[in-house]
Scaffold this active site. Structure first.
Site, short mmCIF file in Angstrom:
data_model
loop_
_atom_site.label_atom_id
_atom_site.label_comp_id
_atom_site.label_asym_id
_atom_site.label_seq_id
_atom_site.Cartn_x
_atom_site.Cartn_y
_atom_site.Cartn_z
N SER A 239 -11.03 -0.77 2.66
CA SER A 239 -10.29 -0.84 3.93
C SER A 239 -9.96 0.57 4.39
O SER A 239 -9.30 1.31 3.67
CB SER A 239 -8.96 -1.57 3.74
OG SER A 239 -9.17 -2.87 3.29
N ARG B 286 0.83 -1.22 0.00
CA ARG B 286 0.00 0.00 0.00
C ARG B 286 0.86 1.27 0.00
O ARG B 286 0.54 2.26 0.67
CB ARG B 286 -0.93 0.02 1.22
CG ARG B 286 -2.01 -1.05 1.22
CD ARG B 286 -2.98 -0.85 0.06
NE ARG B 286 -4.18 -1.64 0.23
CZ ARG B 286 -4.30 -2.91 -0.13
NH1 ARG B 286 -3.31 -3.54 -0.71
NH2 ARG B 286 -5.45 -3.55 0.06
N GLU C 120 -5.53 3.92 5.82
CA GLU C 120 -5.07 3.70 4.45
C GLU C 120 -5.64 4.80 3.55
O GLU C 120 -5.05 5.18 2.55
CB GLU C 120 -5.57 2.33 3.97
CG GLU C 120 -5.09 1.98 2.60
CD GLU C 120 -5.88 0.91 1.92
OE1 GLU C 120 -5.92 0.92 0.69
OE2 GLU C 120 -6.48 0.08 2.61
N1 EPU Z 1 -10.81 -10.74 9.87
C1 EPU Z 1 -11.62 -10.86 10.98
N2 EPU Z 1 -12.66 -10.01 11.11
C2 EPU Z 1 -12.95 -9.06 10.20
C3 EPU Z 1 -12.14 -8.93 9.06
C4 EPU Z 1 -11.06 -9.79 8.91
O1 EPU Z 1 -11.39 -11.71 11.84
O2 EPU Z 1 -13.92 -8.33 10.40
C5 EPU Z 1 -9.71 -11.69 9.69
C6 EPU Z 1 -10.01 -12.65 8.56
O3 EPU Z 1 -10.71 -13.76 9.00
C7 EPU Z 1 -8.64 -13.02 8.06
C8 EPU Z 1 -7.84 -11.75 8.29
O4 EPU Z 1 -8.55 -10.99 9.27
O5 EPU Z 1 -8.08 -14.03 8.86
C9 EPU Z 1 -7.64 -10.95 7.04
O6 EPU Z 1 -8.91 -10.61 6.48
P1 EPU Z 1 -9.18 -10.57 4.90
O7 EPU Z 1 -8.65 -11.75 4.24
O8 EPU Z 1 -10.61 -10.22 4.72
O9 EPU Z 1 -8.26 -9.42 4.36
P2 EPU Z 1 -7.88 -8.06 5.00
O10 EPU Z 1 -6.51 -8.10 5.55
O11 EPU Z 1 -8.94 -7.68 5.94
C10 EPU Z 1 -6.88 -7.10 2.75
C11 EPU Z 1 -6.96 -5.81 1.98
C12 EPU Z 1 -8.27 -5.73 1.21
C13 EPU Z 1 -8.37 -6.93 0.29
C14 EPU Z 1 -8.28 -8.21 1.15
C15 EPU Z 1 -8.32 -9.47 0.34
C16 EPU Z 1 -5.66 -4.24 3.29
C17 EPU Z 1 -5.71 -3.05 4.18
N3 EPU Z 1 -6.85 -4.68 2.88
O12 EPU Z 1 -7.91 -7.05 3.73
O13 EPU Z 1 -8.23 -4.55 0.43
O14 EPU Z 1 -9.57 -6.94 -0.46
O15 EPU Z 1 -7.03 -8.19 1.87
O16 EPU Z 1 -7.09 -9.73 -0.21
O17 EPU Z 1 -4.58 -4.70 2.96
C18 EPU Z 1 -8.89 -2.27 0.31
O18 EPU Z 1 -7.68 -2.00 0.31
O19 EPU Z 1 -9.77 -1.37 0.24
C19 EPU Z 1 -9.29 -3.65 0.43
C20 EPU Z 1 -10.57 -4.00 0.56
#
Ligand code: EPU
Length: 336
Positions: A235, A163, A332
């Protein structure tokens, strides 16, 4: 052509649907228009606006918003293994992904359905499902407002990281991205290691570009709110990068805490969504704003909220996460 609006309402220009205004909004069609816009000296305060999907306006913007309007995709070179395309800055990112998938070109499919324009993608190096824009960006065409020159940066010049890029650092507030070249592969190169993506693809049949795009779209739709219905900017926070010891401490306290490797081997990346969720804030609501009930990383405007209300909520979320886990989470989203 250059179109100028004074006292421009911004509600159409930001996915949070915050009702602020800008003193001036300039939309332009051709990269050369920037010579005229910046020719007589820089507007005093300006900001390059893409689709407004990663921005939060917290007050009237007293300067000039500069917004590219040109869309379009053209193939500029092709060899046995790759196709390089040049994409105009205002093209919707997902239209570009769909274009690649229709033509059996690999590399963009995991980035399906990310809201925003192609010109904004390099700035924060958008990413999802184990892929980042940096993986396909070949060159970025920019206008440097200090040198008043059109320039081209290669992938390495952009200093892409999680990012992050040169556009958020040394070149912050200095350049307008006018088009981006992407290099896609002709040979299958599926990248399905992230989460349950492989299972979702296999449910649809073979590992084809269409099935991968379909699976990514389905996962995103199930977790992320549609900006047309509920104002949000994806995010709101970045996943924090902390010392490995801090990651291990959290893992020891709760083995379900996700801990990912970081580029620096002494560090690791945590899931901000998990931290916010476990701090008890998923679905938390404060008046017209709240934490999304299906993805705690996303802050939402239920309707009519000001940017200030979103910021107050973001501060509360940061305070609760710091108090509970001792971890700092940073926005972000660009805050203006
Ligand atoms: N999780 C929770 N609770 C929640 C959300 C997430 O427990 O409410 C846990 C999930 O179960 C998982 C971990 O946190 O174990 C990561 O969650 P997820 O795979 O949904 O991905 P993320 O880290 O929350 C990132 C990006 C997203 C992208 C997803 C999928 C960032 C800041 N965000 O989210 O990007 O779609 O991975 O690859 O890096 C964006 O930048 O706007 C965005 C949506």
């Amino acid at each position: 052509m250059i179109r100028e609006t004074t006292d421009a309402p911004l509600v159409r220009h930001n996915s949070f649907h915050v009702e602020e205004t800008a003193a001036r909004l300039i939309e332009f069609d051709r990269a050369e228009d920037l010579d005229a816009i910046f020719g007589r000296g820089r507007p005093e305060m300006w900001y390059a606006l893409g689709g407004g999907n990663n921005i939060l306006f917290t007050h009237r913007f007293e300067g000039t918003l500069i917004k590219p309007a040109a869309t379009g995709i053209e193939v500029i070179c092709e060899d046995a293994d790759t196709v390089t395309i040049r994409v105009e800055a205002a093209t919707e990112w997902d239209d570009m992904v769909a274009w690649c998938v229709e033509r059996e070109l690999w590399g963009a499919e995991n980035l399906s359905l990310i809201p925003g324009t192609v010109g904004a993608a390099p700035v924060q190096n958008i990413g999802a499902y184990g892929a980042e824009a940096a993986g396909i960006i070949y060159r970025v065409h920019i206008y440097d407002t200090q040198r008043r020159e059109h320039m081209t940066l290669g992938n390495a010049d952009c200093r892409f990281a999680y990012r992050d890029s040169i556009f958020k650092r040394e070149l912050r507030g200095r350049t307008v991205i006018t088009s981006v070249e992407m290099r896609l592969g002709k040979r299958p190169a599926p990248n399905l290691a992230y989460g349950d993506l492989i299972a979702q693809v296999e449910e649809r049949g073979d590992v084809t570009l269409h099935n991968i795009r379909d699976a990514v779209c389905a996962i995103r739709r199930s977790k992320l709110p549609d900006t047309d219905i509920l104002g949000n900017a994806g995010s709101f926070f970045k996943n924090p990068i902390v010392n490995r010891a801090a990651g291990e401490r959290l893992r020891a306290e709760d083995p379900s805490c996700p801990v990912y490797p970081a580029a620096d081997p002494a560090k690791c990346k945590l899931a901000a969504g998990w931290l916010i969720d476990r701090a008890g804030l998923k679905g938390y609501r404060a008046g017209r704003v709240g934490v999304h009930e299906r993805q705690a990383l996303v802050l939402v405007n239920f309707g009519g909220a000001t940017g200030g209300e979103v910021i107050a909520l973001a501060r509360h979320v940061q305070d609760v996460v710091r108090g509970r886990f001792g971890v700092e989470i940073e926005p972000e989203v660009n805050i203006l």
